[in-house]
Design a protein around this motif. Structure first.
Motif, PDB file in Angstrom:
ATOM      1  N   LEU A   1       0.822  -1.209   0.000  1.00  0.00           N
ATOM      2  CA  LEU A   1       0.000   0.000   0.000  1.00  0.00           C
ATOM      3  C   LEU A   1       0.855   1.257   0.000  1.00  0.00           C
ATOM      4  CD1 LEU A   1      -2.702   1.497   0.237  1.00  0.00           C
ATOM      5  CD2 LEU A   1      -2.553   1.173   2.725  1.00  0.00           C
ATOM      6  N   ALA A   2       1.888   1.305   0.842  1.00  0.00           N
ATOM      7  CA  ALA A   2       2.715   2.505   0.951  1.00  0.00           C
ATOM      8  C   ALA A   2       3.381   2.811  -0.389  1.00  0.00           C
ATOM      9  CB  ALA A   2       3.773   2.319   2.042  1.00  0.00           C
ATOM     10  N   HIS A   3       3.131   4.002  -0.897  1.00  0.00           N
ATOM     11  CA  HIS A   3       3.717   4.460  -2.152  1.00  0.00           C
ATOM     12  C   HIS A   3       3.391   3.516  -3.310  1.00  0.00           C
ATOM     13  CE1 HIS A   3       6.887   6.242   0.782  1.00  0.00           C
ATOM     14  NE2 HIS A   3       5.802   7.011   0.733  1.00  0.00           N
ATOM     15  N   GLY A   4       2.214   2.921  -3.237  1.00  0.00           N
ATOM     16  CA  GLY A   4       1.848   1.931  -4.253  1.00  0.00           C
ATOM     17  C   GLY A   4       1.052   2.486  -5.414  1.00  0.00           C
ATOM     18  N   ALA A   5       0.535   3.714  -5.308  1.00  0.00           N
ATOM     19  CA  ALA A   5      -0.266   4.278  -6.395  1.00  0.00           C
ATOM     20  C   ALA A   5       0.566   4.340  -7.667  1.00  0.00           C
ATOM     21  CB  ALA A   5      -0.761   5.666  -6.018  1.00  0.00           C
ATOM     22  N   LYS A   6      -0.013   3.917  -8.763  1.00  0.00           N
ATOM     23  CA  LYS A   6       0.727   3.818 -10.018  1.00  0.00           C
ATOM     24  C   LYS A   6       0.469   5.010 -10.923  1.00  0.00           C
ATOM     25  CE  LYS A   6       3.142   0.298  -9.396  1.00  0.00           C
ATOM     26  NZ  LYS A   6       3.238   0.823  -8.007  1.00  0.00           N
ATOM     27  N   VAL A   7       1.563   5.640 -11.376  1.00  0.00           N
ATOM     28  CA  VAL A   7       1.525   6.661 -12.408  1.00  0.00           C
ATOM     29  C   VAL A   7       2.148   6.052 -13.655  1.00  0.00           C
ATOM     30  CG1 VAL A   7       2.398   8.913 -13.127  1.00  0.00           C
ATOM     31  CG2 VAL A   7       1.593   8.579 -10.800  1.00  0.00           C
ATOM     32  N   VAL A   8       1.507   6.221 -14.794  1.00  0.00           N
ATOM     33  CA  VAL A   8       2.011   5.653 -16.046  1.00  0.00           C
ATOM     34  C   VAL A   8       2.112   6.760 -17.086  1.00  0.00           C
ATOM     35  CG1 VAL A   8       1.148   3.321 -15.617  1.00  0.00           C
ATOM     36  CG2 VAL A   8      -0.361   4.989 -16.686  1.00  0.00           C
ATOM     37  N   ARG A   9       3.125   6.664 -17.941  1.00  0.00           N
ATOM     38  CA  ARG A   9       3.302   7.685 -18.977  1.00  0.00           C
ATOM     39  C   ARG A   9       4.198   7.122 -20.075  1.00  0.00           C
ATOM     40  NH1 ARG A   9       2.057  12.719 -20.042  1.00  0.00           N
ATOM     41  NH2 ARG A   9       3.539  14.161 -21.016  1.00  0.00           N
ATOM     42  N   PHE A  10       3.836   7.427 -21.320  1.00  0.00           N
ATOM     43  CA  PHE A  10       4.624   6.961 -22.453  1.00  0.00           C
ATOM     44  C   PHE A  10       5.731   7.949 -22.785  1.00  0.00           C
ATOM     45  CE2 PHE A  10       0.995   4.198 -23.207  1.00  0.00           C
ATOM     46  CZ  PHE A  10       1.621   3.022 -23.634  1.00  0.00           C
ATOM     47  N   GLY A  11       6.896   7.414 -23.110  1.00  0.00           N
ATOM     48  CA  GLY A  11       8.019   8.226 -23.519  1.00  0.00           C
ATOM     49  C   GLY A  11       8.119   8.314 -25.022  1.00  0.00           C
ATOM     50  N   PRO A  12       9.008   9.161 -25.532  1.00  0.00           N
ATOM     51  CA  PRO A  12       9.195   9.278 -26.983  1.00  0.00           C
ATOM     52  C   PRO A  12       9.768   8.014 -27.611  1.00  0.00           C
ATOM     53  CG  PRO A  12      10.865  10.532 -25.797  1.00  0.00           C
ATOM     54  CD  PRO A  12       9.876  10.080 -24.776  1.00  0.00           C
ATOM     55  N   ASP A  13      10.285   7.114 -26.769  1.00  0.00           N
ATOM     56  CA  ASP A  13      10.779   5.829 -27.275  1.00  0.00           C
ATOM     57  C   ASP A  13       9.661   4.803 -27.445  1.00  0.00           C
ATOM     58  OD1 ASP A  13      10.178   5.444 -24.610  1.00  0.00           O
ATOM     59  OD2 ASP A  13      12.202   4.879 -23.995  1.00  0.00           O
ATOM     60  N   GLY A  14       8.401   5.203 -27.165  1.00  0.00           N
ATOM     61  CA  GLY A  14       7.283   4.282 -27.285  1.00  0.00           C
ATOM     62  C   GLY A  14       7.112   3.360 -26.099  1.00  0.00           C
ATOM     63  N   LYS A  15       7.956   3.507 -25.087  1.00  0.00           N
ATOM     64  CA  LYS A  15       7.886   2.657 -23.901  1.00  0.00           C
ATOM     65  C   LYS A  15       6.936   3.265 -22.864  1.00  0.00           C
ATOM     66  CE  LYS A  15      11.548  -0.011 -25.107  1.00  0.00           C
ATOM     67  NZ  LYS A  15      11.597  -1.490 -25.171  1.00  0.00           N
ATOM     68  N   LEU A  16       6.343   2.391 -22.056  1.00  0.00           N
ATOM     69  CA  LEU A  16       5.484   2.826 -20.963  1.00  0.00           C
ATOM     70  C   LEU A  16       6.301   2.848 -19.678  1.00  0.00           C
ATOM     71  CD1 LEU A  16       2.599   3.591 -20.083  1.00  0.00           C
ATOM     72  CD2 LEU A  16       2.227   1.184 -19.542  1.00  0.00           C
ATOM     73  N   TYR A  17       6.378   4.002 -19.038  1.00  0.00           N
ATOM     74  CA  TYR A  17       7.163   4.188 -17.815  1.00  0.00           C
ATOM     75  C   TYR A  17       6.232   4.149 -16.606  1.00  0.00           C
ATOM     76  CZ  TYR A  17      11.241   5.672 -20.570  1.00  0.00           C
ATOM     77  OH  TYR A  17      12.306   5.712 -21.434  1.00  0.00           O
ATOM     78  N   PHE A  18       6.703   3.572 -15.509  1.00  0.00           N
ATOM     79  CA  PHE A  18       5.961   3.559 -14.254  1.00  0.00           C
ATOM     80  C   PHE A  18       6.945   3.375 -13.104  1.00  0.00           C
ATOM     81  CE2 PHE A  18       6.200  -0.839 -15.603  1.00  0.00           C
ATOM     82  CZ  PHE A  18       6.462  -1.551 -14.437  1.00  0.00           C
TER      83      PHE A  18
END
Length: 840
Positions: free
Chosen positions: A177-194
């Protein structure tokens, strides 16, 4: 409790705003309800004056009710002129992902649609090639990244997807639970970062493996992977908790925020409140170690205990007092460090979350010098004795060395009560007992270049826009009469639209601007169309004064209308003019009225008729940062003749239509002051403005996707013509007599056998609109003993009315069908004409 937070029965299904939330499958029935009640009770009403921005910037509500608004993602299909779709995640319990949809690109969402419902803590959202990726956390059970295909279809068709509609991209993420919230974002390399946050405040983070065949995750690490979930790769470790990242527009390097630890020294309140700092980092290659839990960020060149709000460019580091006392494990200062020092110290416990690089383009709303600036939302401290943060900060990088910070300055302040962006923070300092007014979580750039800010404390999303500030005129100076030069609005060659609130965005054929300050930069905008109403040529239009406070001076009025003679535009006498004034206490923010100018002094201005085609369309608003006035002018006779010659208006028998078509329409314009009693004083500037006239423009069709001149929040103004109800098909046995009239007041229908043509001395049926009635119309019958309402009595026994049907029809028509009760029905056939009368 705010009206936006209303709940149904305790422990059952519940409503938040316009959104129904069903209880989760696994639940303590009342817990979520209590949480929602507490959160809504804390939500404060939006007050623009609570927030401080640099000169020229304005903050407005983009949409007022977005429950626990967190991360945002813009659909890549969004267009500046609409539709614009922004997805907003939420955090805590089983909640929804909401789509905010702006159909016309007017800078204000038309509606909020839950596109994914019933997802455990759907905090992170990212859009790619039509699909929406969602980072979800069900603490202790599962942590997943889902994908919803064709997400925009759900948003535009106002449909909701459920878990069964989602595809699991990755389902083996750590469940702490601690610091478990997920943020996701795509980079210019087409990869998904989290990110995978450390499951603690300060500890040596371990690893997590969901099953023997699953990947092994290192806590405190920023990861990336392919869009289908394959190719998992760590980018940076030693990251306590990153809840926001973006990529440099030129280099593609990922930058991310990180939240510093708490409880630095529980026996020393000053140290605990002011150490360490949160931080901004960059990863130039996979494999970087960022220092946690051994080395933490502290400011450079200033004392964190006396200047917690002031942070100069750059950062330094300090050893953790518990896990690296005396730098026993790792050196935090000096040369040859084993970790990367942060780019910028961001203050203690400020909780920097979402961040975006501002990507400037030609025509973008923000000034060009914002290009490549980083805008970072700070949610603010949760346990600091004097709350800090709740701002949006701006980071300016060195163009020659993007890994070096040149400036770190506040952009938006006010979440902490009393915070006006002063270097010393709020005065007096706020305390824990003084609740936040707002807590920014994420930022997102819109297609027009304005900026959205989500706020999970106020449960809303703001829009920040920019207008070039201009110097207000010096009161007492005077500018002589000027012939203003109309100039094309480059972005509106085929017409434009005006934002009047709700979904009412009228379109206009010609859109021009003009300088009204003799070169000082104050602009007027005028949008017009030609139409035929009741066989008269009408100029329908909207007058806009962007940044109107400066255009009018500290207090003032603007006059706009038609001169008595188009050939003498400098003459005020005989002109019919609209007078517009800002009025903060009015629901629309402004007032407008019509006057005939019998002279040049305000006491010679008299009420008049004949200028307006339909008086009820004359309205003034403060809308999208502009003072806006809508009108419909009946044009003079030479324009009427031109329309008849062009076949746009029928010609009356024997009517003289000789002459040549006018080349333009000329307006009078004036600016003036008001006194302390809000009365008009003499003008300080007059001018005339001529726009082209062409019969080809009469009733010309317009594109549906026109640029909106005044983007931003507007009053909730109903369109002049509401959507028509279903067509009326009366049953055959009711086909006796019917009354129909277009009116916004009342209409009466009289049956007077003894004296046809007279209403008095007979029975009358009164019909009027009624918004609260099921049929939208109400009726009443009276015997009219005289014209005074006091003489109206119960209908006579010989002739009375039975209303058999009533309602409204297309075009605002009010109708009622009645069957008269007559002493001898056979002597009064249904085809008989009955007199009726209306009185305006």
């Amino acid at each position: 409790m705010p009206s936006s937070c209303r709940f149904a029965e305790v422990c059952g299904s519940m409503w938040v705003g316009d959104l129904r939330l069903r209880p989760p499958t696994r639940k303590k029935p009342c817990a979520l309800l209590v949480l929602l009640a507490l959160l809504c009770a804390r939500a404060a009403a939006f007050t623009r004056s609570d927030w401080t921005l640099p000169a020229g910037f304005n903050i407005e509500l983009y949409f007022p009710r977005v429950f626990v608004a967190r991360s945002m993602a813009l659909s890549g299909n969004s267009q500046a002129n609409g539709p614009v779709i922004v997805y907003v995640g939420s955090n805590g319990g089983t909640l929804n992902v909401t789509a905010l949809v702006d159909l016309k690109g007017r800078g204000q969402a038309d509606y909020a649609q839950p596109v994914v419902v019933g997802v455990p803590s759907p905090n992170g959202v990212a859009w790619r090639k039509g699909s929406l990726y969602i980072g979800s956390m069900d603490a202790g059970r599962s942590c997943r990244i889902y994908r919803l295909d064709n997400a925009d279809w759900f948003a535009l068709n106002r449909r909701s997807a459920t878990l069964s509609d989602l595809k699991i991209v990755r389902g083996d993420l750590p469940t702490a639970l601690a610091h478990g919230a997920k943020v996701v974002r795509f980079g210019p390399d087409g990869k998904l970062y989290f990110g995978v946050g450390a499951p603690c405040n300060a500890c040596k983070p371990g690893t997590f493996q969901a099953s023997p065949t699953s990947a092994v995750y290192q806590y405190g690490t920023l990861y990336r992977m392919n869009p289908d979930g394959t190719g998992l790769e760590p980018m940076a470790s030693g990251v306590r908790n990153t809840v926001g990242f973006d990529f440099h527009p030129d280099t593609g390097v990922p930058y991310f925020t990180d939240n510093g630890r708490d409880q630095w020294n529980t026996s020393n309140l000053a140290q605990t409140d002011n150490t360490p700092d949160c931080e901004l980092n960059a990863v130039t290659a996979p494999g970087h170690f960022m220092g946690f839990p051994f080395c933490h960020t502290v400011p450079v060149n200033n004392n964190p205990y006396t200047q917690p709000y002031l942070r100069r460019p750059g950062a330094s580091a300090a050893a953790d007092p518990d896990l690296n006392a005396g730098e026993s494990v790792m050196k935090c200062t000096g040369p040859n460090l084993q970790f990367r020092v942060a780019l910028q110290a961001m203050g203690p416990h400020t909780a920097p979350l979402g961040m975006r690089f501002y990507r400037w383009f030609s025509g973008a709303n923000f000034p060009k010098f914002f290009n490549n600036s980083i805008l970072i939302a700070q949610r603010g401290s949760w346990n600091r004795n004097n709350p800090i943060g709740a701002r949006v900060m701006r980071v300016v990088l060195d163009p020659a060395d993007p890994l070096k910070v040149r400036y770190y300055v506040p952009f938006l302040c006010g979440g902490v009560p009393g915070d006006t962006c002063a270097p010393g923070g709020p005065v007096p300092p706020s305390s824990r007992g003084n609740p936040y007014k707002g807590r920014p979580v994420d930022v997102e750039q819109l297609p027009d270049g304005s900026l959205l800010v989500s706020d999970n404390e106020a449960h809303t999303v703001y829009r920040i826009s920019y207008a070039q500030p201009t110097a207000c005129r010096v009161v007492g100076t005077s500018v002589p009469h000027a012939a203003l030069t109309p100039r094309a609005i480059v972005a509106a060659p085929s017409g434009c639209a005006i934002n009047l609130g709700s979904s009412y965005v009228p379109r206009y054929r010609r859109c021009i601007r003009a300088d009204v300050s003799q070169g000082a930069g104050r602009q007027l905008q005028l949008a017009t169309s030609l139409a035929v109403l009741n066989n008269k040529l009408v100029l329908s239009g909207a007058l806009l004064l962007p940044n109107h406070a400066c255009a009018l001076g500290p207090a003032g009025w603007v006059g706009f209308g038609l001169p008595k003679d188009q050939g003498s535009p400098n003459k005020m006498a005989g002109a019919k003019v609209l007078f517009i004034q800002p009025a903060p206490s009015a629901p629309s923010g402004a007032t407008v009225y019509v006057r005939l100018l019998n002279g040049t002094s305000p006491d010679q201005f008299k009420p008049t008729t004949g200028l307006l085609a339909r008086g009820w369309t004359l309205k003034a608003y403060v809308s999208g940062g502009s003072l806006v006035t809508t009108f419909e002018f009946v044009l003079p006779s030479e324009y009427q003749k031109a329309a008849i010659r062009a076949g746009k208006i029928p010609r009356s028998p024997g009517q003289d239509i000789s002459g040549t078509n006018p080349a333009g329409v000329t307006f009078l314009l004036a600016f003036g002051d008001v006194n302390s009693q809000r009365q008009l004083q003499r003008h300080w500037m007059t001018g005339s403005l001529t726009i082209p006239f062409s019969v080809a423009d009469i009733s010309a069709s317009l594109p549906s996707n026109l640029p909106v001149l005044n983007r931003g929040v507007a009053p909730d103004v109903a369109a002049p013509t509401a959507p028509p109800p279903p067509p009326f098909r009366p049953p055959p046995f009711l086909s006796r007599e019917a009354l129909m009239a277009t009116t916004s007041g009342w209409i009466a229908w009289s049956y007077n056998k003894g004296s046809p043509g007279k209403m008095t001395g007979g029975d009358a049926l009164f019909v009027r609109p009624c918004a609260s009635c099921p049929t939208r119309v109400s009726t009443v019958a009276f015997y009219m003993g005289d014209k005074s309402i006091g003489a109206f009595t119960t209908p006579t026994q010989k002739v009375a009315y039975t209303v058999t049907a009533l309602g409204t029809a297309a075009g605002g028509v009010v109708w009622a069908q009645r069957r008269p009760r007559l002493s001898n029905p056979m002597s009064h056939p249904s085809t008989r004409k009955l007199p009726f009368s209306t009185h305006d």
